[in-house]
Scaffold this motif. Sequence first.
Motif, PDB file in Angstrom:
ATOM      1  N   THR A  61       0.769  -1.253  -0.107  1.00  0.00           N
ATOM      2  CA  THR A  61       0.129  -0.082  -0.091  1.00  0.00           C
ATOM      3  C   THR A  61       0.822   1.304  -0.025  1.00  0.00           C
ATOM      4  N   ASP A  63      -0.006   5.305   0.227  1.00  0.00           N
ATOM      5  CA  ASP A  63      -1.027   6.367   0.359  1.00  0.00           C
ATOM      6  C   ASP A  63      -2.388   5.581   0.270  1.00  0.00           C
ATOM      7  N   ASP A  64      -3.284   6.075  -0.827  1.00  0.00           N
ATOM      8  CA  ASP A  64      -4.496   5.569  -0.794  1.00  0.00           C
ATOM      9  C   ASP A  64      -4.588   4.516  -1.963  1.00  0.00           C
TER      10      ASP A  64
END
Length: 145
Positions: A61, A63-64
Amino acid sequence: MRRARWSLLLALFLSCPTYLSAQTAAARRQIAMLEEEWIKSVIRRDAGAFNRLLAPDFVYTEDDRGYNKDQLIKEVTTGSDTVTSGRNEDLMVRVHGNTAIATGWLILIGRGISGPFERRYRYTDTWLKMGARWRVIAAQDYLKP
């Protein structure tokens, strides 16, 4: 005879922490070297190296966004950014049996669509010893704004 047996057991018991401590120190050194290999692999866009470093069910992962192993390798090897150098700062490795957690700052320098960049990522990498090899099973990066 009984006293000799107890003495031997006591000696083994007392030497166990020393053995485990040496084993942990060796694992820390291995993980630190593998973290450096990660940076070299990013610079070289080396899919083969990432295939060796990442576990089959690796998850990442940033950030988003989330990636599996194949998605991350594609992003690193074919993305628009060209990384020319990189380094780890404040690397800490904690070993718990056949699992290790590496945390630190990853600094990548290079050129992208918008021009030159120097990016600082706060990261956590989870390593698992699989057979005789350490492999990353999960990684998380946060790009410092």
